[in-house]
Scaffold this motif. Structure first.
Motif, PDB file in Angstrom:
ATOM      1  N   GLN A  19       1.993 -20.456 -56.391  1.00  0.00           N
ATOM      2  CA  GLN A  19       2.721 -20.495 -55.117  1.00  0.00           C
ATOM      3  C   GLN A  19       2.495 -19.207 -54.324  1.00  0.00           C
ATOM      4  O   GLN A  19       2.291 -19.246 -53.110  1.00  0.00           O
ATOM      5  CB  GLN A  19       4.210 -20.725 -55.363  1.00  0.00           C
ATOM      6  CG  GLN A  19       4.534 -22.124 -55.829  1.00  0.00           C
ATOM      7  CD  GLN A  19       5.983 -22.270 -56.278  1.00  0.00           C
ATOM      8  OE1 GLN A  19       6.671 -21.282 -56.557  1.00  0.00           O
ATOM      9  NE2 GLN A  19       6.441 -23.513 -56.367  1.00  0.00           N
ATOM     10  N   THR A  56       3.004 -21.493 -62.316  1.00  0.00           N
ATOM     11  CA  THR A  56       3.386 -22.197 -61.090  1.00  0.00           C
ATOM     12  C   THR A  56       3.828 -21.210 -60.014  1.00  0.00           C
ATOM     13  O   THR A  56       3.429 -21.320 -58.850  1.00  0.00           O
ATOM     14  CB  THR A  56       4.519 -23.208 -61.377  1.00  0.00           C
ATOM     15  OG1 THR A  56       4.075 -24.122 -62.375  1.00  0.00           O
ATOM     16  CG2 THR A  56       4.913 -23.961 -60.128  1.00  0.00           C
ATOM     17  N   HIS A  57       4.609 -20.226 -60.400  1.00  0.00           N
ATOM     18  CA  HIS A  57       5.047 -19.200 -59.445  1.00  0.00           C
ATOM     19  C   HIS A  57       3.856 -18.392 -58.920  1.00  0.00           C
ATOM     20  O   HIS A  57       3.776 -18.090 -57.726  1.00  0.00           O
ATOM     21  CB  HIS A  57       6.085 -18.265 -60.070  1.00  0.00           C
ATOM     22  CG  HIS A  57       7.418 -18.896 -60.303  1.00  0.00           C
ATOM     23  ND1 HIS A  57       8.211 -19.382 -59.296  1.00  0.00           N
ATOM     24  CD2 HIS A  57       8.088 -19.140 -61.447  1.00  0.00           C
ATOM     25  CE1 HIS A  57       9.313 -19.885 -59.788  1.00  0.00           C
ATOM     26  NE2 HIS A  57       9.273 -19.756 -61.112  1.00  0.00           N
TER      27      HIS A  57
END
Length: 113
Positions: free
Chosen positions: A27, A23-24
């Motif tokens: 992003q 997820t990071h």
């Protein structure tokens, strides 16, 4: 708890950590894409590129045809090239690093041919 339960709980923890890490990363990639959108969506003409680099339009077209400069030719019947705006930045950066000059271009053209 049994050994199987402990193993499953550890696997779940590892998967959760992987999901958070992914997820990071997504992003961060979204930020990079958002920063590049204005530049990548802009095309410049052969004439503009020639003016920026100080070469003839014929030479710029030749560099596009050999793939040294990336762009899109709408028609294979000789439509005008649309050069990605990022190419001007790339070439300017290479020029600063002394990797982009007439000798380099001519050598790369011979290799591509």
């Amino acid at each position: 708890m049994t050994d199987a339960t402990d193993i499953l709980l550890n696997e779940i923890k590892l998967l959760r950590r992987d999901v958070i890490s992914t997820t990071h990363e997504l992003q961060n990639l979204r930020k990079v894409v958002d920063e590049l959108k204005p530049v990548a969506s802009k095309f410049i003409s052969v004439k503009e590129m020639a003016g920026h680099l100080g070469y003839s339009t014929r030479h710029i077209r030749s560099l596009c045809e050999t793939g040294f400069i990336e762009g899109i030719q709408p028609s294979k019947d000789g439509g005008e090239w649309k050069i990605f705006g990022t190419e001007l930045q790339r070439i300017r950066k290479e020029a600063e690093e002394n990797r982009f000059n007439k000798k380099t271009i001519n050598h790369r053209k011979r290799i591509a041919a």
